[in-house]
Design an enzyme around this catalytic site. Structure first.
Site, mmCIF file in Angstrom:
data_model
loop_
_atom_site.group_PDB
_atom_site.id
_atom_site.type_symbol
_atom_site.label_atom_id
_atom_site.label_comp_id
_atom_site.label_asym_id
_atom_site.label_seq_id
_atom_site.Cartn_x
_atom_site.Cartn_y
_atom_site.Cartn_z
ATOM 1 C CD GLU A 13 23.265 0.829 21.728
ATOM 2 O OE1 GLU A 13 22.861 1.779 22.402
ATOM 3 O OE2 GLU A 13 24.013 0.942 20.744
ATOM 4 C CG ASN A 25 22.369 9.158 24.579
ATOM 5 O OD1 ASN A 25 23.091 8.185 24.711
ATOM 6 N ND2 ASN A 25 21.125 9.080 24.128
HETATM 7 O O1 G Z 1 24.421 5.251 20.387
HETATM 8 P P1 G Z 1 23.104 5.130 21.039
HETATM 9 O O2 G Z 1 23.008 3.871 21.753
HETATM 10 O O3 G Z 1 22.802 6.249 21.929
HETATM 11 O O4 G Z 1 22.114 5.093 19.838
HETATM 12 C C1 G Z 1 20.802 4.778 19.874
HETATM 13 C C2 G Z 1 20.462 4.766 18.433
HETATM 14 O O5 G Z 1 20.226 3.450 17.989
HETATM 15 C C3 G Z 1 19.232 5.556 18.104
HETATM 16 O O6 G Z 1 19.513 6.256 16.933
HETATM 17 C C4 G Z 1 18.209 4.502 17.781
HETATM 18 O O7 G Z 1 17.265 4.965 16.839
HETATM 19 C C5 G Z 1 19.039 3.398 17.221
HETATM 20 N N1 G Z 1 18.418 2.077 17.408
HETATM 21 C C6 G Z 1 17.836 1.607 18.531
HETATM 22 N N2 G Z 1 17.377 0.356 18.353
HETATM 23 C C7 G Z 1 17.689 -0.006 17.092
HETATM 24 C C8 G Z 1 17.461 -1.190 16.330
HETATM 25 O O8 G Z 1 16.905 -2.184 16.753
HETATM 26 N N3 G Z 1 17.928 -1.185 15.061
HETATM 27 C C9 G Z 1 18.551 -0.113 14.558
HETATM 28 N N4 G Z 1 19.001 -0.166 13.288
HETATM 29 N N5 G Z 1 18.781 1.014 15.238
HETATM 30 C C10 G Z 1 18.334 1.085 16.504
HETATM 31 O O1 G Z 2 18.375 7.739 17.313
HETATM 32 P P1 G Z 2 19.512 8.275 17.274
HETATM 33 O O2 G Z 2 19.831 8.582 15.853
HETATM 34 O O3 G Z 2 18.954 9.297 18.057
HETATM 35 O O4 G Z 2 20.858 8.313 18.006
HETATM 36 C C1 G Z 2 22.067 8.701 17.428
HETATM 37 C C2 G Z 2 23.079 9.053 18.448
HETATM 38 O O5 G Z 2 22.812 10.354 19.000
HETATM 39 C C3 G Z 2 23.111 8.081 19.579
HETATM 40 O O6 G Z 2 24.468 7.696 19.764
HETATM 41 C C4 G Z 2 22.641 8.866 20.743
HETATM 42 O O7 G Z 2 23.370 8.492 21.890
HETATM 43 C C5 G Z 2 22.957 10.296 20.384
HETATM 44 N N1 G Z 2 22.009 11.213 21.030
HETATM 45 C C6 G Z 2 20.682 11.169 20.959
HETATM 46 N N2 G Z 2 20.154 12.135 21.732
HETATM 47 C C7 G Z 2 21.190 12.798 22.309
HETATM 48 C C8 G Z 2 21.295 13.888 23.203
HETATM 49 O O8 G Z 2 20.312 14.454 23.661
HETATM 50 N N3 G Z 2 22.523 14.314 23.579
HETATM 51 C C9 G Z 2 23.622 13.711 23.099
HETATM 52 N N4 G Z 2 24.798 14.169 23.494
HETATM 53 N N5 G Z 2 23.582 12.672 22.247
HETATM 54 C C10 G Z 2 22.364 12.212 21.847
HETATM 55 MN MN MN Z 3 22.725 5.921 23.855
#
Ligand code: G
Ligand code: G
Ligand code: MN
Length: 659
Positions: free
Chosen positions: A606, A487
């Site tokens: 996702e 990300n």
């Molecule tokens: O915004 P982004 O796509 O980077 O976020 C990924 C986030 O979505 C991560 O915080 C991850 O833990 C969460 N996530 C991934 N799969 C699922 C899911 O099946 N259910 C829920 N509630 N959260 C998820």
């Molecule tokens: O699981 P999760 O709560 O990690 O994800 C929450 C959000 O934080 C997601 O939208 C994910 O894309 C973002 N995120 C997770 N890891 C990183 C990172 O290393 N860099 C950035 N910029 N965003 C991140």
């Molecule tokens: Mn992401």
């Protein structure tokens, strides 16, 4: 009465005993007494009608005069006089009398028979008018004046006087007094009582001025608290209303939420269609919003295309539902003189469950939710963490974060992705975690934004890139190489030095660029499409894959998708998770997949949490799934083991895996 007065021209002089027992000195004394009591009344006066009544009561009660009254001069063609108050002594104290009967005589201050009364004369001449010996004076023999003579007999007075009430050189009206003695109101008494009348006129004029100021003040307040274009309360007023509502919510122990709304693409619209159309759009949106207001939901305009609604009694979940329904209800295109506009509305919601927040903070939270929030559904965002709005908390966390990078408190997690038709693993998304010594695992939503704002993001990203490339190399050595999707924040991917760093790492570690993907959130891309295109092209030239993350939450048009050099889109989990129950969400997922495929992009869903969702996505021909059903985010070191388990299970999710 019964006494016969000597006649209207009976001589009077100081010290001489009159036939009725009141000496000139006594008369002067009662006038002085009245004058000083009158002054006290004037000092206290706040209301004009009350002042007139109090003044007459003092004249009768303190001064001992038989009658007192006030008339006003109307500025009509007839030059009417209007009785305002008429006081006499009754049961030992002054009492206000009915004035309607007096007004029915239709007296005037005109220079004719109807203007001959004492008050009419005083107003017309601007001089005191004394009528002594009413019972015998030829003036009162006139048929039109007979009513006064009759009244004087019944009421027991024999002399009357009227003083003009002069302000700005004009008569407002007259002060009327009556006394028992036929020869009352000698020169000295008249001089003193004239002063009283002047004071009264001054009092009336200043009360009127005060009232004018009050009205002016109210106008100023209206301008200060209401927004002229729509008549809605403005930001300042809304904050006051919010403060009151919070106090009430606190006292009654009910929740309260604040919804901030903005018209999407408003700047673009006013740029393209001009100020007038934009103004009409705002008025139409206001008209629609007003249909949703109630006494417990007050609407204000807090910016050109921004509105605020206080939801008294609504907790967070209710407010989010309400805001979403409201936004959807505003979806219908607006027809402005034949220009049909789509102007969707987006909402940010902040809630106050237990009366702990003040109005200012809640207002800021709602703005933070609107402008920098995280999506909870297709239309509503909430503040990532309201506590981060707190300056002290922010500063502390920022200091901690700087240390976290140096002291290795950041952890690399990853979450697998799987191709839906073949169930083959399609790499993993890398997610950063912060193992804070006191707060525990801090999720990225709580610190990425803060890191961006404070510039610490470059260190975080630097750490992340190094760690990811290290992990990639490790897996390559183990023969378990998988693509990793990183990300990148908006700040990161616009920063040329990030791109240089990626380039260096690729060559230093000898990593195949095809194994490196970047996820860029939709909202970060649409900020500045020109700059985005340049930055994306630079990244793309390294041979990596690019994905648009959180797709569907950016509220943007889709035309840019064709222009940007991207390889895939990730449908936001807020659409995927409810797609079984919600036909709206299912429709969005369906059309996103179609759109992606028509542009030759692969589509990742996702938030895949159940078999049912997996199946639906398979039916919709979605390419890749990511979610708890397949695997929770895990420390990156555990990923090889997960890969082995997945293969051993025949590429099926572990039973009961989702939490
Ligand atoms: O915004 P982004 O796509 O980077 O976020 C990924 C986030 O979505 C991560 O915080 C991850 O833990 C969460 N996530 C991934 N799969 C699922 C899911 O099946 N259910 C829920 N509630 N959260 C998820
Ligand atoms: O699981 P999760 O709560 O990690 O994800 C929450 C959000 O934080 C997601 O939208 C994910 O894309 C973002 N995120 C997770 N890891 C990183 C990172 O290393 N860099 C950035 N910029 N965003 C991140
Ligand atoms: Mn992401």
């Amino acid at each position: 009465m019964g006494e016969q007065p000597a006649g209207p021209e009976a001589p009077r002089s100081a010290g001489r005993q009159s036939q009725h027992g009141a000496t000139a000195l006594e008369r002067a004394t009662r006038a002085l007494r009245t004058l000083s009591a009158g002054n006290r009344i004037l000092l206290r006066a706040t209301d004009e009608a009350q002042l007139l009544e109090d003044m007459c009561a003092v004249i009768v009660g303190t001064g001992g005069y038989r009658r007192a009254g006030v008339v006003y001069a109307e500025h009509d063609a007839r030059q009417s006089i209007r009785w305002m108050v008429w006081v006499r002594e009754q049961d030992g104290r002054p009492q206000s009398q009915d004035i309607d009967w007096l007004n029915r005589f239709n007296f005037t201050y005109a220079d004719d028979a109807s203007g001959k009364t004492a008050v009419g004369t005083a107003i017309r001449t601007l001089l005191p008018c004394v009528g002594r010996d009413v019972l015998n004076s030829p003036v009162y023999a006139d048929p039109g004046m007979a009513v006064f003579r009759a009244h004087a007999i019944v009421d027991g007075y024999a002399a009357v006087t009227a003083f003009p009430l002069i302000a700005d050189g004009k008569a407002l009206g007259a002060l009327f007094m009556a006394a028992t003695e036929p020869d009352a109101f000698d020169d000295e008494e008249v001089r003193l009582l004239s002063e009283l009348a002047d004071d009264l006129a001054f009092g009336i004029a200043s009360l009127r001025l005060r009232e004018q100021h009050r009205v002016a003040q109210a106008t100023i307040e209206r301008l200060a608290f209401f927004e002229p274009e729509t008549g809605l309360p403005n930001r300042v007023r809304q904050q006051q209303l919010l403060s009151d509502a919070l106090k009430r919510a606190n006292a009654n122990d009910v929740p309260l939420s604040l919804v901030h709304l903005k018209i999407c693409r408003f700047n673009e619209i006013s740029h393209v269609f001009g100020y007038r159309i934009a103004g009409e759009l705002v008025r139409e949106v206001v008209r629609r919003l007003l249909e949703w207001t109630t006494p417990e939901r007050s609407l204000a305009r807090i910016g050109e295309a921004c509105f605020s609604m206080i939801l008294y009694g609504s907790g967070s979940a209710d407010a989010i539902d309400f805001a979403r329904a409201l936004c959807h209800a505003l979806d219908e295109p607006v027809d402005l003189d034949g220009v049909v506009l789509d102007a969707p509305v987006h909402a940010g919601v902040a809630s106050e469950p237990a009366g702990r927040t003040d109005a200012d903070t809640l207002f800021k939270h709602a703005n933070a939710a609107l402008y920098h929030g995280v999506p909870v559904n297709d239309r509503v965002t909430v503040a990532a963490d309201a506590r981060l709005e707190d300056h002290a908390g922010r500063l502390a966390l920022m200091g901690d974060l700087r240390r976290a990078v140096e002291q290795n408190e950041l952890r690399l997690y990853c979450q697998p992705k799987v191709e839906i038709p073949s169930r083959r693993v399609a790499g993993a998304e890398v997610l950063v975690r912060w193992a804070h010594p006191i707060l525990g695992m801090v999720p990225p939503v709580r610190f990425i934004k803060l890191a961006e704002q404070s510039g610490i993001i470059t260190r975080v990203t630097g750490w992340l890139l190094n760690s990811v490339f290290g992990a990639l190399r490790d897996m390559k050595m183990q023969g378990t190489a998988q693509a990793f999707a990183i990300n990148l924040s908006a700040y990161d991917f616009r920063n040329p030095s990030t791109v240089r760093q990626i380039e260096n790492l690729l060559s230093a570690w000898g990593v195949n660029p095809a194994l490196v993907q970047f996820e860029l959130t939709e909202s970060a891309l649409i900020d500045d499409p020109g700059a985005t295109l340049v930055a994306l092209s630079r990244l793309k030239s390294l041979g990596v894959e690019l994905l648009i993350d959180d797709f569907g939450t950016g509220y943007s048009g889709l035309s840019y998708l064709q222009k940007f050099p991207v390889d895939g889109i990730k449908i936001d989990q807020s659409f995927v998770m409810p797609m079984i129950e919600s036909s709206d969400s299912a429709a969005i997922v369906h059309s996103t997949i179609e759109l992606g495929h028509s542009l030759d992009l692969h589509v990742v869903a996702e938030g895949v949490e159940s078999d049912a969702i997996w199946q639906r996505l398979a039916d919709e021909r979605c390419d890749i799934a990511q979610g708890y059903l397949i695997g929770m985010p895990m420390p990156v070191e555990q990923f090889p083991q997960w890969l082995a388990d997945w293969a051993a299970r025949g590429a099926t999710p572990a039973a009961g895996k989702p939490p």
